[in-house]
Design a protein around this motif. Structure first.
Motif, PDB file in Angstrom:
ATOM      1  N   PHE A   1     -18.823   0.955  28.303  1.00 32.85           N
ATOM      2  CA  PHE A   1     -17.953  -0.190  28.438  1.00 32.85           C
ATOM      3  C   PHE A   1     -17.905  -0.979  29.983  1.00 32.85           C
ATOM      4  O   PHE A   1     -17.958  -2.134  29.914  1.00 32.85           O
ATOM      5  CB  PHE A   1     -16.333   0.028  28.455  1.00 32.85           C
ATOM      6  N   MET A   2     -18.170  -0.142  30.884  1.00 25.40           N
ATOM      7  CA  MET A   2     -18.313  -0.530  32.139  1.00 25.40           C
ATOM      8  C   MET A   2     -19.437  -1.426  32.248  1.00 25.40           C
ATOM      9  O   MET A   2     -19.510  -2.529  33.029  1.00 25.40           O
ATOM     10  CB  MET A   2     -18.151   0.456  33.235  1.00 25.40           C
ATOM     11  N   LEU A   3     -20.632  -0.674  32.081  1.00 21.67           N
ATOM     12  CA  LEU A   3     -21.928  -1.485  32.152  1.00 21.67           C
ATOM     13  C   LEU A   3     -21.848  -2.746  31.638  1.00 21.67           C
ATOM     14  O   LEU A   3     -22.352  -3.909  31.915  1.00 21.67           O
ATOM     15  CB  LEU A   3     -22.810  -0.436  31.765  1.00 21.67           C
ATOM     16  N   ASP A   4     -21.394  -2.724  30.197  1.00 19.17           N
ATOM     17  CA  ASP A   4     -21.355  -3.925  29.453  1.00 19.17           C
ATOM     18  C   ASP A   4     -20.489  -5.161  30.216  1.00 19.17           C
ATOM     19  O   ASP A   4     -20.744  -6.141  30.255  1.00 19.17           O
ATOM     20  CB  ASP A   4     -20.778  -3.742  27.959  1.00 19.17           C
ATOM     21  N   LEU A   5     -19.452  -4.619  30.718  1.00 19.21           N
ATOM     22  CA  LEU A   5     -18.327  -5.652  31.364  1.00 19.21           C
ATOM     23  C   LEU A   5     -19.320  -6.270  32.713  1.00 19.21           C
ATOM     24  O   LEU A   5     -19.340  -7.302  32.939  1.00 19.21           O
ATOM     25  CB  LEU A   5     -17.367  -4.798  31.993  1.00 19.21           C
ATOM     26  N   HIS A   6     -19.687  -5.327  33.450  1.00 13.95           N
ATOM     27  CA  HIS A   6     -20.513  -5.691  34.854  1.00 13.95           C
ATOM     28  C   HIS A   6     -21.758  -6.450  34.461  1.00 13.95           C
ATOM     29  O   HIS A   6     -22.047  -7.508  35.370  1.00 13.95           O
ATOM     30  CB  HIS A   6     -20.804  -4.511  35.968  1.00 13.95           C
ATOM     31  N   THR A   7     -22.517  -6.184  33.507  1.00 12.63           N
ATOM     32  CA  THR A   7     -23.647  -6.898  33.570  1.00 12.63           C
ATOM     33  C   THR A   7     -23.467  -8.255  32.518  1.00 12.63           C
ATOM     34  O   THR A   7     -24.143  -9.183  32.846  1.00 12.63           O
ATOM     35  CB  THR A   7     -24.824  -6.069  32.440  1.00 12.63           C
ATOM     36  N   GLY A   8     -22.636  -7.937  31.685  1.00 14.49           N
ATOM     37  CA  GLY A   8     -22.433  -9.320  30.641  1.00 14.49           C
ATOM     38  C   GLY A   8     -21.441 -10.324  31.311  1.00 14.49           C
ATOM     39  O   GLY A   8     -21.750 -11.496  31.137  1.00 14.49           O
ATOM     40  N   GLU A   9     -20.544  -9.908  32.180  1.00 10.54           N
ATOM     41  CA  GLU A   9     -19.535 -11.326  32.676  1.00 10.54           C
ATOM     42  C   GLU A   9     -19.522 -11.107  34.180  1.00 10.54           C
ATOM     43  O   GLU A   9     -19.238 -12.062  34.681  1.00 10.54           O
ATOM     44  CB  GLU A   9     -17.925 -10.357  32.256  1.00 10.54           C
ATOM     45  N   HIS A  10     -19.875 -10.185  34.997  1.00 15.83           N
ATOM     46  CA  HIS A  10     -19.968 -10.082  36.197  1.00 15.83           C
ATOM     47  C   HIS A  10     -21.361 -10.253  36.977  1.00 15.83           C
ATOM     48  O   HIS A  10     -21.288 -10.296  38.207  1.00 15.83           O
ATOM     49  CB  HIS A  10     -19.306  -8.776  36.829  1.00 15.83           C
ATOM     50  N   GLY A  11     -22.349 -10.223  36.362  1.00 15.62           N
ATOM     51  CA  GLY A  11     -23.639 -10.862  36.848  1.00 15.62           C
ATOM     52  C   GLY A  11     -24.529  -9.601  37.578  1.00 15.62           C
ATOM     53  O   GLY A  11     -25.437 -10.149  38.259  1.00 15.62           O
ATOM     54  N   TYR A  12     -24.194  -8.305  37.228  1.00 17.63           N
ATOM     55  CA  TYR A  12     -24.868  -7.345  37.722  1.00 17.63           C
ATOM     56  C   TYR A  12     -26.311  -6.776  37.024  1.00 17.63           C
ATOM     57  O   TYR A  12     -25.912  -7.016  35.567  1.00 17.63           O
ATOM     58  CB  TYR A  12     -23.914  -6.130  38.063  1.00 17.63           C
ATOM     59  N   GLU A  13     -27.033  -6.642  37.564  1.00 15.29           N
ATOM     60  CA  GLU A  13     -28.445  -6.138  36.747  1.00 15.29           C
ATOM     61  C   GLU A  13     -28.304  -4.522  36.728  1.00 15.29           C
ATOM     62  O   GLU A  13     -28.335  -4.042  37.595  1.00 15.29           O
ATOM     63  CB  GLU A  13     -29.763  -6.663  37.422  1.00 15.29           C
ATOM     64  N   GLU A  14     -28.449  -4.090  35.270  1.00 16.12           N
ATOM     65  CA  GLU A  14     -28.630  -2.677  34.897  1.00 16.12           C
ATOM     66  C   GLU A  14     -29.761  -2.197  35.632  1.00 16.12           C
ATOM     67  O   GLU A  14     -30.740  -2.828  35.209  1.00 16.12           O
ATOM     68  CB  GLU A  14     -28.282  -2.500  33.567  1.00 16.12           C
ATOM     69  N   THR A  15     -29.654  -1.206  36.224  1.00 14.96           N
ATOM     70  CA  THR A  15     -30.763  -0.538  36.946  1.00 14.96           C
ATOM     71  C   THR A  15     -30.786   0.984  36.582  1.00 14.96           C
ATOM     72  O   THR A  15     -29.981   1.583  36.768  1.00 14.96           O
ATOM     73  CB  THR A  15     -31.020  -0.818  38.415  1.00 14.96           C
ATOM     74  N   ALA A  16     -32.031   1.553  36.156  1.00  9.61           N
ATOM     75  CA  ALA A  16     -32.249   2.787  36.044  1.00  9.61           C
ATOM     76  C   ALA A  16     -32.973   3.446  37.409  1.00  9.61           C
ATOM     77  O   ALA A  16     -33.842   2.798  37.572  1.00  9.61           O
ATOM     78  CB  ALA A  16     -32.989   3.443  34.864  1.00  9.61           C
ATOM     79  N   VAL A  17     -32.281   4.573  37.904  1.00  8.25           N
ATOM     80  CA  VAL A  17     -32.864   4.902  39.379  1.00  8.25           C
ATOM     81  C   VAL A  17     -33.007   6.280  39.574  1.00  8.25           C
ATOM     82  O   VAL A  17     -32.583   7.074  38.617  1.00  8.25           O
ATOM     83  CB  VAL A  17     -31.784   4.480  40.455  1.00  8.25           C
ATOM     84  N   PRO A  18     -33.814   6.629  40.349  1.00  8.85           N
ATOM     85  CA  PRO A  18     -34.028   8.142  40.551  1.00  8.85           C
ATOM     86  C   PRO A  18     -32.805   8.961  41.172  1.00  8.85           C
ATOM     87  O   PRO A  18     -32.042   8.268  41.787  1.00  8.85           O
ATOM     88  CB  PRO A  18     -35.139   8.298  41.608  1.00  8.85           C
ATOM     89  N   LEU A  19     -32.768  10.115  40.461  1.00  8.10           N
ATOM     90  CA  LEU A  19     -31.561  11.048  40.762  1.00  8.10           C
ATOM     91  C   LEU A  19     -31.962  11.920  42.082  1.00  8.10           C
ATOM     92  O   LEU A  19     -30.944  12.488  42.592  1.00  8.10           O
ATOM     93  CB  LEU A  19     -30.981  11.710  39.737  1.00  8.10           C
TER      94      LEU A  19
END
Length: 425
Positions: free
Chosen positions: A180-198
């Motif tokens: 839900f949070m990712l969908d909100l931030h990427t879909g409405e808030h203009g953030y780009e989802e990014t998969a990063v090293p741990l």
């Protein structure tokens, strides 16, 4: 990291900022070390000039047939070269000492940050939402264990204290919160989802100021890499050692990752339940801006994090952290604290900070403006958007029913396969 030129020009301001943070004065010690460096560089420059002059004189002496003079000059050049080599080694030591001192100096708070010693001096800005009226509110661990979906003893057998096992619908509820949070931030808030090293290198943690000062809060692997305490580390380092065009800014990125923290200073605190864990999931927000936009971006980022709680129907408050409670690299921080009925208090669920160019100097991350020759350091911001474990706790406690079941917030039901209520199996 602070600009050494700014420290030289503003020693009183630095010491005033350190005093507000509860730290001893440091400006004069830094300036003395920098003067030592500058004086030594002058000596090295003089040696190099002498070497150049002597080298030219060798050619003239040979040209005139004065071999004795040429040999003497060659010997002199050899001695100067040895002095320069020793001097360069001394220069590296002085530089390392200066960089180490600068790396341990916290950021300078903005003028509107309240002065204070600890969380008791934080200033509440606003309260949002209605707290639920519950006759007898239980804490999340009581609810989770009664449902048979939250295990602490078995987690301790596997991994030790401060770990939790979630099962069934509660495990899915945590996953639903992240989606839900990712969908909100990427879909409405203009953030780009990014998969990063741990796993990251020393340099990445230095860039976001966890190293060298806070090594004890981290987990390190046997091969020297570190497990990330937050996705802020890899997300912010996406711009390390880069020069961006001003037109590329702002950059807004988000990631859902596990986070790993040793909780070295948390002995005896929040030992029951899953409020303070060695491993937890969090959606992180990071923004990279120009110098003129970072303050406005801070307000925007905080609003994005708040929107998560608004959509979940959770009551919360926003506070400005005082100088004594603020993070090492921050110039200003807003904490968002969610209401937990089981504890009868507000607890932090998100922290949004503006860092100015503090991290950018450590990462050498710059941008250039069209028509300008000089480059500038970017400004960085980070915030939780939000912590999944604490969001799960808040949903469980705020949506608990008298029979021990938990109502699924409407916004999460599409992620839960339409499930409306979590009940014991």
């Amino acid at each position: 990291m602070l600009d050494i030129k700014w420290i030289r020009d503003n020693p009183a301001k630095l010491d005033e900022a350190l005093e507000k943070r509860g730290a001893p004065p440091a400006a004069m010690d830094i300036i003395k070390l920098d003067e030592r460096r500058r004086d030594h560089l002058k000596i090295l420059q003089d040696l190099q000039n002498r070497r150049n002059d002597a080298s030219k004189a060798i050619g003239k002496a040979k040209g005139s047939g004065d071999n004795e003079q040429a040999e003497a000059l060659i010997e002199e050049v050899g001695k100067i070269k040895a002095e320069i080599q020793d001097g360069e080694e001394t220069e590296r030591r002085i530089d390392a000492d200066l960089q180490d001192v600068l790396a341990r100096i916290p950021n300078v708070p903005l003028d509107d940050v309240p002065t204070g010693a600890d969380e008791a001096d934080n200033v509440e800005i606003r309260k949002v939402g209605e707290r639920p009226r519950l006759n007898s509110a239980k804490e999340h661990f009581e609810l989770g264990e009664a449902l048979g979906m939250m295990e602490f003893e078995q987690a301790a057998k596997i991994s030790g204290a401060r770990f939790t096992i979630l099962k069934g619908p509660l495990a899915r509820l945590e996953r639903a919160l992240g989606q839900f949070m990712l969908d909100l931030h990427t879909g409405e808030h203009g953030y780009e989802e990014t998969a990063v090293p741990l796993l990251v290198r020393d340099e990445a943690l230095f860039g976001t100021n966890q190293l060298p000062k806070f090594a004890e809060d981290l987990f390190q692997t046997t091969e020297g890499r570190w497990m990330i305490p937050t996705a802020e580390v890899p997300l912010t380092n996406l711009v390390r050692e880069r020069t961006l065009d001003a037109a590329e800014l702002p950059i807004r990125v988000t990631a859902l990752t596990p986070c790993f923290r040793s909780e070295a200073g948390a002995a005896g605190r929040d030992q029951r339940g899953m409020l303070r864990q060695h491993q937890f999931y969090k959606v992180e927000l990071v923004s990279i801006t120009d110098a003129d936009s970072s303050i406005a971006e801070h307000e925007r980022m905080t609003a994005c994090a708040e929107e998560v709680l608004k959509r979940l129907g959770l009551a919360y408050r926003v506070v400005t952290l005082c100088t004594g409670d603020m993070g090492f690299g921050a110039r200003k921080t807003y904490d968002i604290e969610v209401w937990l009925p089981g504890q009868g208090t507000y607890r932090e669920i998100s922290s949004c900070s503006v860092c100015g160019d503090f991290q950018a100097r450590r990462m050498n991350a710059r941008y250039k403006v069209a028509g300008e020759k000089a480059q500038r350091f970017v400004h960085t911001l980070n915030g939780s958007g939000v912590a999944l474990g604490r969001a799960l706790i808040a949903v469980m406690e705020n949506y608990q029913n008298a029979d021990g079941s938990i109502t699924v917030p409407e916004v999460l039901r599409p992620y839960m396969g339409g499930l409306e209520t979590i009940t014991a199996a």
